[in-house]
Design a protein around this motif. Structure first.
Motif, mmCIF file in Angstrom:
data_model
loop_
_atom_site.group_PDB
_atom_site.id
_atom_site.type_symbol
_atom_site.label_atom_id
_atom_site.label_comp_id
_atom_site.label_asym_id
_atom_site.label_seq_id
_atom_site.Cartn_x
_atom_site.Cartn_y
_atom_site.Cartn_z
ATOM 1 N N MET A 130 3.026 -6.010 3.792
ATOM 2 C CA MET A 130 3.407 -6.362 5.165
ATOM 3 C C MET A 130 2.205 -6.274 6.100
ATOM 4 S SD MET A 130 7.279 -4.832 5.691
ATOM 5 C CE MET A 130 6.962 -3.161 5.073
ATOM 6 N N LEU A 131 1.384 -5.256 5.939
ATOM 7 C CA LEU A 131 0.182 -5.116 6.759
ATOM 8 C C LEU A 131 -0.783 -6.278 6.538
ATOM 9 C CD1 LEU A 131 -0.611 -1.301 6.358
ATOM 10 C CD2 LEU A 131 0.147 -2.446 8.451
ATOM 11 N N SER A 132 -0.778 -6.828 5.331
ATOM 12 C CA SER A 132 -1.735 -7.894 5.003
ATOM 13 C C SER A 132 -1.487 -9.165 5.806
ATOM 14 C CB SER A 132 -1.688 -8.216 3.501
ATOM 15 O OG SER A 132 -0.507 -8.915 3.161
ATOM 16 N N ARG A 184 -3.667 -12.693 -2.888
ATOM 17 C CA ARG A 184 -2.750 -12.750 -4.034
ATOM 18 C C ARG A 184 -1.338 -13.147 -3.623
ATOM 19 N NH1 ARG A 184 -5.380 -7.830 -5.617
ATOM 20 N NH2 ARG A 184 -3.764 -6.758 -4.429
ATOM 21 N N GLY A 185 -0.911 -12.649 -2.465
ATOM 22 C CA GLY A 185 0.460 -12.899 -2.027
ATOM 23 C C GLY A 185 1.427 -11.840 -2.506
ATOM 24 N N ILE A 201 5.524 -3.054 -7.608
ATOM 25 C CA ILE A 201 5.147 -4.437 -7.327
ATOM 26 C C ILE A 201 5.935 -4.864 -6.097
ATOM 27 C CG2 ILE A 201 5.122 -6.819 -8.161
ATOM 28 C CD1 ILE A 201 5.227 -5.625 -11.034
ATOM 29 N N ALA A 202 5.254 -5.383 -5.071
ATOM 30 C CA ALA A 202 5.924 -5.765 -3.825
ATOM 31 C C ALA A 202 5.517 -7.167 -3.398
ATOM 32 C CB ALA A 202 5.586 -4.771 -2.716
ATOM 33 N N ALA A 203 6.458 -7.856 -2.740
ATOM 34 C CA ALA A 203 6.194 -9.189 -2.207
ATOM 35 C C ALA A 203 6.776 -9.270 -0.795
ATOM 36 C CB ALA A 203 6.805 -10.259 -3.107
ATOM 37 N N PRO A 204 6.185 -10.100 0.057
ATOM 38 C CA PRO A 204 6.655 -10.192 1.446
ATOM 39 C C PRO A 204 7.890 -11.070 1.597
ATOM 40 C CG PRO A 204 4.804 -11.664 1.122
ATOM 41 C CD PRO A 204 4.986 -10.930 -0.183
ATOM 42 N N ILE A 261 8.627 -10.439 7.833
ATOM 43 C CA ILE A 261 9.568 -9.563 8.519
ATOM 44 C C ILE A 261 9.966 -8.358 7.664
ATOM 45 C CG2 ILE A 261 10.518 -11.404 9.947
ATOM 46 C CD1 ILE A 261 12.926 -11.466 7.987
ATOM 47 N N GLY A 262 9.533 -8.343 6.425
ATOM 48 C CA GLY A 262 9.871 -7.236 5.537
ATOM 49 C C GLY A 262 9.236 -7.425 4.176
ATOM 50 N N ALA A 263 9.675 -6.624 3.231
ATOM 51 C CA ALA A 263 9.142 -6.715 1.868
ATOM 52 C C ALA A 263 10.174 -6.172 0.896
ATOM 53 C CB ALA A 263 7.836 -5.942 1.739
ATOM 54 N N VAL A 264 10.055 -6.606 -0.355
ATOM 55 C CA VAL A 264 10.919 -6.112 -1.426
ATOM 56 C C VAL A 264 10.016 -5.662 -2.569
ATOM 57 C CG1 VAL A 264 11.184 -8.440 -2.404
ATOM 58 C CG2 VAL A 264 12.864 -6.665 -2.966
ATOM 59 N N ASN A 265 10.427 -4.610 -3.289
ATOM 60 C CA ASN A 265 9.617 -4.172 -4.423
ATOM 61 C C ASN A 265 10.476 -3.695 -5.581
ATOM 62 O OD1 ASN A 265 10.452 -1.494 -4.111
ATOM 63 N ND2 ASN A 265 8.403 -0.668 -3.865
ATOM 64 N N ILE A 266 9.846 -3.580 -6.734
ATOM 65 C CA ILE A 266 10.415 -2.839 -7.847
ATOM 66 C C ILE A 266 9.463 -1.685 -8.112
ATOM 67 C CG2 ILE A 266 11.643 -4.768 -8.920
ATOM 68 C CD1 ILE A 266 9.379 -4.983 -10.954
#
Length: 252
Positions: free
Chosen positions: A149-151, A191-192, A207-210, A219-224
């Motif tokens: 998210m900061l990226s 990388r994204g 591992i997280a993605a925006p 507006i947020g992020a999801v991860n495993i």
């Protein structure tokens, strides 16, 4: 409100909040004397409140006109609340599907200043589960979701948020300086996604993605996340997380 409750009130905080509330339709900008009148204090007292709000990024001063207006950070407070509610509803089914598909715990978070705030959790039934409760606030620079998210923020915004920030070392790999963070964020942005060993606790990978809104804003992020012996940072799992984030984004 009874007298007992009033005893614990912070009058300084109340006046600061009333200054922010005073701006509205027809009052986009105000002078110091207007603000003082609005909260019924002297100009010198109002100056202290206004100076603090300006330093913290909630007010912007127009030097030429000697007036003040609300800064974008004020909008961020309400937007963070709204987007956390929206994400709870929108992300739930996709996050659970990702958990079932991957076998790992899934979390969803939003960014508030320098914190990643966890707003949804789908726990894995695995005995070696990664479990961060909803409502937890973790330092964004040291979490996978916080990092991605900061990226999405500009260098200027990163400088503002992390000005005089004290970077705490949680593990040997934890980022320790603002310069290190900026370098890592550039790589995350390219990388994204973020895929890393935990910088908060040894033995966990994530591992997280925006999650983006229609304008492309994160507006947020999801991860495993899970134990490093089970969760490999491989392309298959990365694509799962990216696909989940894409599906949630498409519903915004």
């Amino acid at each position: 409100m009874d007298n007992k409750s009033k005893k614990y009130q912070s009058n300084s905080l109340l006046r600061g909040l009333r200054i922010l509330e005073a701006f509205g339709a027809g009052r986009a900008q105000m002078t110091l004397s207007q603000i003082a009148d609005e909260i019924s204090v002297t100009s010198s007292a109002a100056f202290r409140f206004v100076h603090t709000l300006e330093q913290e990024g909630y007010l912007i001063k127009n030097e030429a006109e000697r007036t003040f207006r609300l800064a974008p950070r004020v909008m961020e407070l309400g937007y963070s609340y709204i987007k956390s509610l929206d994400l709870n509803d929108v992300a739930a089914s996709h996050a659970r599907h990702l958990r079932d598909l991957s076998g790992f715990s899934v979390h969803v978070a939003v960014l508030e200043n320098t914190d990643a705030v966890y707003v949804f959790r789908a726990m894995s039934p695995s005995p070696m589960v990664s479990n961060i409760p909803v409502g937890s606030r973790l330092p964004a620079f040291a979490t996978s979701m916080g990092r991605i998210m900061l990226s999405s923020l500009s260098d200027e915004e990163i400088d503002r948020r992390f000005k005089e920030y004290e970077f705490q070392k949680f593990t040997d790999a934890t980022i320790g300086t603002l310069n290190e963070l900026k370098i890592a964020l550039k790589e995350d942005q390219k990388r994204g996604y973020t895929a890393q060993a935990s910088q908060l606790a040894e033995g966990t990978n994530a591992i997280a993605a925006p999650i983006h809104d229609r304008s492309g804003y994160a507006i947020g992020a999801v991860n495993i996340s899970g134990h490093h012996n089970q969760l490999g940072l491989n392309e298959h799992l990365i694509n799962m997380v990216l696909d989940c984030a894409k599906r949630i984004s498409e519903m915004q």
